[in-house]
Design a protein around this motif. Sequence first.
Motif, PDB file in Angstrom:
ATOM      1  N   GLY B 145       0.851  -1.188   0.000  1.00 23.85           N
ATOM      2  CA  GLY B 145       0.000   0.000   0.000  1.00 23.85           C
ATOM      3  C   GLY B 145       0.880   1.229   0.000  1.00 23.85           C
ATOM      4  N   THR B 148       4.123  -0.005   2.627  1.00 28.55           N
ATOM      5  CA  THR B 148       4.028  -1.464   2.657  1.00 28.55           C
ATOM      6  C   THR B 148       4.626  -2.021   3.943  1.00 28.55           C
ATOM      7  OG1 THR B 148       4.159  -1.534   0.273  1.00 28.55           O
ATOM      8  CG2 THR B 148       4.685  -3.572   1.432  1.00 28.55           C
ATOM      9  N   GLY B 257      -4.106  -7.565   0.648  1.00 28.49           N
ATOM     10  CA  GLY B 257      -4.471  -6.208   0.225  1.00 28.49           C
ATOM     11  C   GLY B 257      -5.233  -6.220  -1.077  1.00 28.49           C
ATOM     12  N   ASP B 258      -5.371  -5.033  -1.621  1.00 26.27           N
ATOM     13  CA  ASP B 258      -5.969  -4.786  -2.920  1.00 26.27           C
ATOM     14  C   ASP B 258      -5.528  -5.860  -3.937  1.00 26.27           C
ATOM     15  OD1 ASP B 258      -6.842  -2.765  -5.136  1.00 26.27           O
ATOM     16  OD2 ASP B 258      -4.747  -3.195  -5.595  1.00 26.27           O
TER      17      ASP B 258
END
Lengths: 301, 301
Positions: B145, B148, B257-258
């Motif tokens: 992100g 990280t 995550g994403d």
Amino acid sequence: MHADWIAADWGTSNLRLWAIGPEGQVLTERASPDGMGKLTPDGFEPALLALVDDLLEPGRVTQVLICGMAGARQGWIEAPYTATPCPPASLSPILAKTSDPRLSVRILPGVSQCNPADVMRGEETQIAGLVASDPEFDGTLCLPGTHTKWVRVAGGQIMHFRTAMTGEMFALLSRQSVLRHSVISDDFSEAAFADGLAMSLSAPEGLLLDLFSIRPASLLNNTPPEAARARLSGLLIGSELAATRDYWQDLPVVVIGDAALSTRYVDALTRAGATARSSEHPALALNGLIAAHAHLSKELT
Amino acid sequence: MHADWIAADWGTSNLRLWAIGPEGQVLTERASPDGMGKLTPDGFEPALLALVDDLLEPGRVTQVLICGMAGARQGWIEAPYTATPCPPASLSPILAKTSDPRLSVRILPGVSQCNPADVMRGEETQIAGLVASDPEFDGTLCLPGTHTKWVRVAGGQIMHFRTAMTGEMFALLSRQSVLRHSVISDDFSEAAFADGLAMSLSAPEGLLLDLFSIRPASLLNNTPPEAARARLSGLLIGSELAATRDYWQDLPVVVIGDAALSTRYVDALTRAGATARSSEHPALALNGLIAAHAHLSKELT
């Protein structure tokens, strides 16, 4: 007072020029904030005239020689790059279109390198200025700034070079990243700078972690902002030095630029074990333009 | 419909919450853009009530358990960090002051590490969610992100961790640096990503030079923007992997995550020789809040 010819250093943010008299003396120096970044191609001639109109002799054509970003693709007219290796004082300028009959404007090219791909525009003229003062220079020139140039110079030529984004990275991180909360200070801790520098030099692969670490160090340990700021600078310059070892390990280095920044780089290089000093030659861009003009006059006659 | 209790993930940019029923079922999920970054301390209770007013039973106190930046120093109330090593599902929350008698609000702390200094806030609850689903996990969690997180997890505990500024660096460089002119693209060249990754992994000390090089490659060689953008991403993630080798070289890595970003990281880790996969567990923040709530209920009874 009319100029024999006019030398101009036209960067992204500023225009600086010098009117040169018939005996080569500097008659006047002028500057304006009309940098390339603020102008469209048809804005350059008016911006130039705003500074030099009274220096032009009616009925006579005055030569203007320009270096810098005015020759970029987004500038007045593109002056294509000359490839390394090349002698920086004898690059071939490009004629710019003008409508005032008193003006004849030429723009010097930048210098490019194929592999690794790299470019400079403006710095080559400072280098020409240094080479004019010190034709036998054999070593590395370091030009710190937004994009620091490391340039191997020998036999009056630019042999090869690399660019580091250290200055731009420092500006982005200190003003716009999460680190901005931790590094607001007008002071600077030499010890924290030396720590950051040593850390990056010995373990440069850790950069993206070590940079972030500045924030928790200030949250958890109340690291003062002048130490955080100096650490950020040390980490980035240390990373740059780790990347440019071939340029300074076994070669004398002369640092050219803003006094405070040059002192910082000489300090960092010396701590890393290099032989480095600030350039003692003033007015390198002007001297480079004078050298280029002299070369051009010889060619034109 | 009234909530038995409410779970909330309150980040810098958003508030997301879930109303939980008496049998532990999720009754509803709601979100608002009232992130911590937009609120002063007295703005949190109104922002919460705007989302949950109809979920509160008159005459009864509803527990709200919050993770994330609402507990930062600039948040609702500071929930001081818990030091590593620590079990992420049993951290002690802080009571936030409320004026509505139907509310009892607790905010979970973040996790800190002394040496090297590091902090997380919010990620610890996602980790608690993963540990709840996979209590025997022994390896590294990677949470890519803006910042990280690389987190060593064993025995249900966060052992140690590091943060890399890779995401923020990519955003700054691609939007605000000289590279922005070269990397505008919605496409992505896998080959250029792999090149940049390999370059940074094998020679991570070159980062500040290799990043700049993206610009002249586009000026001189017309490198297409999707290749320049992918190269930028590859150089940064490669540098991050070079810095976090201890976390992935001999340990299984689960990326959280994403989806698109997780795929990118799994790809990069796999190319680097790691054993990596995306987490197959959904709703980690919610599951972490449920685990923390269960722990808290046991403690309170």
